[in-house]
Design an enzyme around this catalytic site. Structure first.
Site, short mmCIF file in Angstrom:
data_model
loop_
_atom_site.label_atom_id
_atom_site.label_comp_id
_atom_site.label_asym_id
_atom_site.label_seq_id
_atom_site.Cartn_x
_atom_site.Cartn_y
_atom_site.Cartn_z
N GLU A 1 -16.37 16.86 11.52
CA GLU A 1 -18.32 17.67 12.49
C GLU A 1 -19.09 17.70 11.37
O GLU A 1 -20.12 17.61 11.58
CB GLU A 1 -17.35 18.41 13.07
CG GLU A 1 -18.43 18.58 14.50
CD GLU A 1 -19.46 19.74 13.84
OE1 GLU A 1 -20.62 19.48 14.76
OE2 GLU A 1 -20.21 20.75 12.67
N GLU A 2 -18.47 18.36 10.34
CA GLU A 2 -19.84 19.39 9.26
C GLU A 2 -20.16 17.96 8.20
O GLU A 2 -21.24 18.26 8.45
CB GLU A 2 -19.24 20.46 8.48
CG GLU A 2 -18.32 21.31 9.24
CD GLU A 2 -19.27 22.59 10.27
OE1 GLU A 2 -20.98 21.47 10.05
OE2 GLU A 2 -19.17 23.15 10.81
N ASP B 1 -17.86 24.77 20.27
CA ASP B 1 -17.94 25.04 18.76
C ASP B 1 -19.20 26.75 18.99
O ASP B 1 -20.58 25.90 19.12
CB ASP B 1 -19.27 23.81 18.40
CG ASP B 1 -19.05 23.84 17.33
OD1 ASP B 1 -18.80 24.30 16.51
OD2 ASP B 1 -19.85 22.90 16.60
N1 DTR Z 1 -23.09 22.24 15.37
C1 DTR Z 1 -23.28 23.67 14.51
C2 DTR Z 1 -23.04 24.83 15.10
C3 DTR Z 1 -24.77 24.59 15.90
C4 DTR Z 1 -25.04 25.11 15.71
N2 DTR Z 1 -26.57 25.13 17.12
C5 DTR Z 1 -25.55 24.99 17.60
C6 DTR Z 1 -24.77 24.76 19.05
C7 DTR Z 1 -24.12 24.50 20.19
C8 DTR Z 1 -22.84 24.09 19.74
C9 DTR Z 1 -22.96 23.97 18.12
C10 DTR Z 1 -23.63 24.79 17.48
C11 DTR Z 1 -21.88 23.18 13.56
O1 DTR Z 1 -21.01 23.11 13.36
O2 DTR Z 1 -22.28 24.07 12.54
ZN ZN Z 2 -20.69 24.48 11.25
ZN ZN Z 3 -18.95 23.87 13.81
#
Ligand code: DTR
Ligand code: ZN
Ligand code: ZN
Length: 220
Positions: free
Chosen positions: A81-82, A110
């Site tokens: 995902e990252e 998440d």
């Molecule tokens: N995608 C993320 C972190 C993240 C930041 N804002 C949101 C809002 C809703 C879900 C996730 C996130 C990560 O994995 O860093």
């Molecule tokens: Zn993250």
């Molecule tokens: Zn995350």
């Protein structure tokens, strides 16, 4: 029935894992998913051991109870995902045209145990959103619409493919406002997760109450 799926993104192999609970209408699949990977600089516990553990515990609770839902349940743990939602994109891109419309909802988790938590509900499919809001209303805990993350987690590829999506989030590097501190407790001006993408995102970086409530909400 766990099924690994491997994919490659430039130079590296990654993995997704899905697990179907037998039974229910396979024409109406409800999925709950979370990413298992973390950033190199992060210890990865709130992001995203929290969501991954909650989805796993939900799956185990389903199995322990021998739950016989009307719909078919599928649990998912994503890789990479990252690196740009790589695993979830791969999964969605490789769904057959027959199987994609069978997914009636994808729920994403998440960061759901943030140490200085807020209670945010994704503002996507109205029925899924209402389900989570009803759960929290039953606890008497106010929620807010999640606005920080649109397109920033594994629900995005599902949403782009036309699958109804929803999810929960307890906050990352944004700071809690005074209005939010008044409704949820905590300190105005302090981040929801000061250890976001940092080496201090350890098991000490979890608010057990937030993780517990959000885990129950998944089951609900
Ligand atoms: N995608 C993320 C972190 C993240 C930041 N804002 C949101 C809002 C809703 C879900 C996730 C996130 C990560 O994995 O860093
Ligand atoms: Zn993250
Ligand atoms: Zn995350």
């Amino acid at each position: 029935h766990p099924t690994p799926q491997h994919f490659t993104s430039p130079g590296r192999t990654g993995y997704n894992l899905t697990a179907d609970w037998p039974g229910g209408d396979t024409g109406q699949v409800v999925m709950a998913g979370s990413h298992l990977d973390s950033v190199t600089s992060g210890a990865g516990i709130n992001d995203n051991g929290s969501g991954s553990a909650a989805v796993l515990e939900t799956a185990l609770a389903v199995a322990r109870s021998g739950y016989q839902p009307t719909k078919h349940l599928r649990f998912a743990w994503w890789g990479a995902e990252e690196l740009g939602l790589v695993g979830a994109k791969y999964y969605v891109n490789n769904l057959s045209s027959a199987n994609r419309p069978r997914i009636s909802g994808y729920l994403n988790f998440d960061m759901i145990g943030s140490p200085h938590p807020g209670y945010f509900v994704y503002h996507d499919d109205p029925a899924i959103e209402k389900t989570f809001k009803d759960y929290y209303a039953g606890l008497g805990i106010p929620t807010e619409i999640e606005t920080e993350g649109d397109g920033r987690s594994d629900h995005a590829p599902f949403k782009n493919a036309g699958v109804p999506v929803g999810g929960l989030f307890s906050g990352a590097d944004y700071t809690k406002t005074s209005a939010q501190a008044a409704k949820w407790g905590g300190t105005a001006g302090q981040a929801f997760d000061r250890c976001y993408h940092s080496s201090c995102d350890t098991t000490a970086n979890i608010n057990d109450t937030a993780l517990d409530r959000n885990s129950d909400a998944i089951a609900y």
